[in-house]
Each structure stands twice: as C-alpha cells, then as structure tokens.
Design a protein around this motif. Structure first.
Motif, mmCIF file in Angstrom:
data_model
loop_
_atom_site.group_PDB
_atom_site.id
_atom_site.type_symbol
_atom_site.label_atom_id
_atom_site.label_comp_id
_atom_site.label_asym_id
_atom_site.label_seq_id
_atom_site.Cartn_x
_atom_site.Cartn_y
_atom_site.Cartn_z
ATOM 1 N N ARG A 119 0.753 -1.233 0.014
ATOM 2 C CA ARG A 119 -0.154 -0.013 -0.153
ATOM 3 C C ARG A 119 0.971 1.242 -0.024
ATOM 4 N N VAL A 122 2.275 1.601 -3.588
ATOM 5 C CA VAL A 122 1.092 2.160 -4.741
ATOM 6 C C VAL A 122 0.956 3.587 -4.444
ATOM 7 N N ARG A 123 0.925 3.933 -2.890
ATOM 8 C CA ARG A 123 0.664 5.387 -2.446
ATOM 9 C C ARG A 123 1.471 6.160 -3.015
ATOM 10 N N THR A 148 -5.620 3.334 -2.259
ATOM 11 C CA THR A 148 -4.887 2.382 -1.206
ATOM 12 C C THR A 148 -5.740 2.138 -0.004
#
Length: 156
Positions: A119, A122-123, A148
């Motif tokens: 997460r 991706v963030r 996310t």
C-alpha cells in the motif's frame, strides 16, 4: 448533460447518489472523530509535511550529487530520495519525517492494521504524479488515498 457537468462543477459531493448523505465533518462516515488524535488531517498540515519531506530529499540529494547541479541531476536524485523515503517510512512507521513533524500519519481506513509495504508503494507511485493528491473527496482523501484504502489522520 446538466447532471454530468453539474457533478464536476459542483464539487465532490454532487456526484453522490441522492440517498447517500455526507457526514457533518470530514471522516465521520469512516468512523473518525471530529477533532483531536485520529481525526482527518487538514490540508495545511498535509502541504507542510510534503514541503518538509521534499526539503529533506533535496538536502540528501545535494549530498549525493556533490555539487553537480547541472542537467537536472539534482531533481532526479531528489525525486528518487523522496520516493524511497516515503515508501520506507510509511511502510515501517506509518508516517514520513515531515508528517511526524506536523503531527499526522497514514492509517488504513478498513481496519486498524499497519499500512504495509504494498500500500505504501502504490500510494507513493500515485503521489509522484501529483494530480491524484489534488483531487479530494468529501472526507478530504486524495485519489491516492482512496485507491490504497488509506487516509492521513492527526496523530496528536
């Protein structure tokens, strides 16, 4: 046509179905308190945290390039440092140095567990593009946080 243009001209709550209500304050529908620790972080704190993180990244990058400020090398190195710093600290501690300084942190909204590496990665990838952070919903969450399942909350 009026419904389509009205949804983006009228703000983030205009596209909600008529039966779905917006909370009285940011984060109410997510179970967050109105103020104090655990409440949704304000835009001012988020921008200040980003500025502090970017200043740290530029400082580290200037040490790494050793005065070679030509050709945009410093900018590329600063972006890489900022990216790695964000992924590492959010996945390990749930906040970046800038976020810690201003008293905010990243939390998952689905359950009270750590953000985790995937997460955080991706963030941070979405944050590189800047625009996802600028488009927010009625809870003050940017597109990167919605994607996310995270949110910036006050830690103190």
């Amino acid at each position: 046509m009026a419904r389509m243009t009205g949804s983006w001209l009228s703000g983030p709550t205009a596209a909600l179905p008529k039966e779905q209500e917006v909370g009285r304050y940011r984060g109410e529908k997510l179970g967050l308190p109105e103020s104090g620790p655990g409440a949704a972080a304000g835009a001012g704190r988020r921008v200040l945290a980003l500025a502090i993180d970017w200043a740290i990244a530029v400082g580290v990058a200037s040490l790494l390039v050793r005065g070679d400020w030509t050709g945009g090398l410093i900018n590329t190195v600063a972006l890489i440092v900022w990216f790695v710093l964000g992924v590492a600290t959010v996945s390990l501690f749930a906040f970046t140095p800038g976020q810690f300084t201003v008293g905010i942190g990243v939390a998952r909204v689905d359950r009270p567990v750590p953000v985790g590496f995937v997460r955080a990665l991706v963030r941070q990838v979405l944050l590189v593009f800047v625009v996802p952070a600028l488009i927010t919903d009625h809870d003050g969450r940017g597109m990167h946080d919605r994607a996310t399942g995270t949110m910036l909350i006050r830690s103190r």
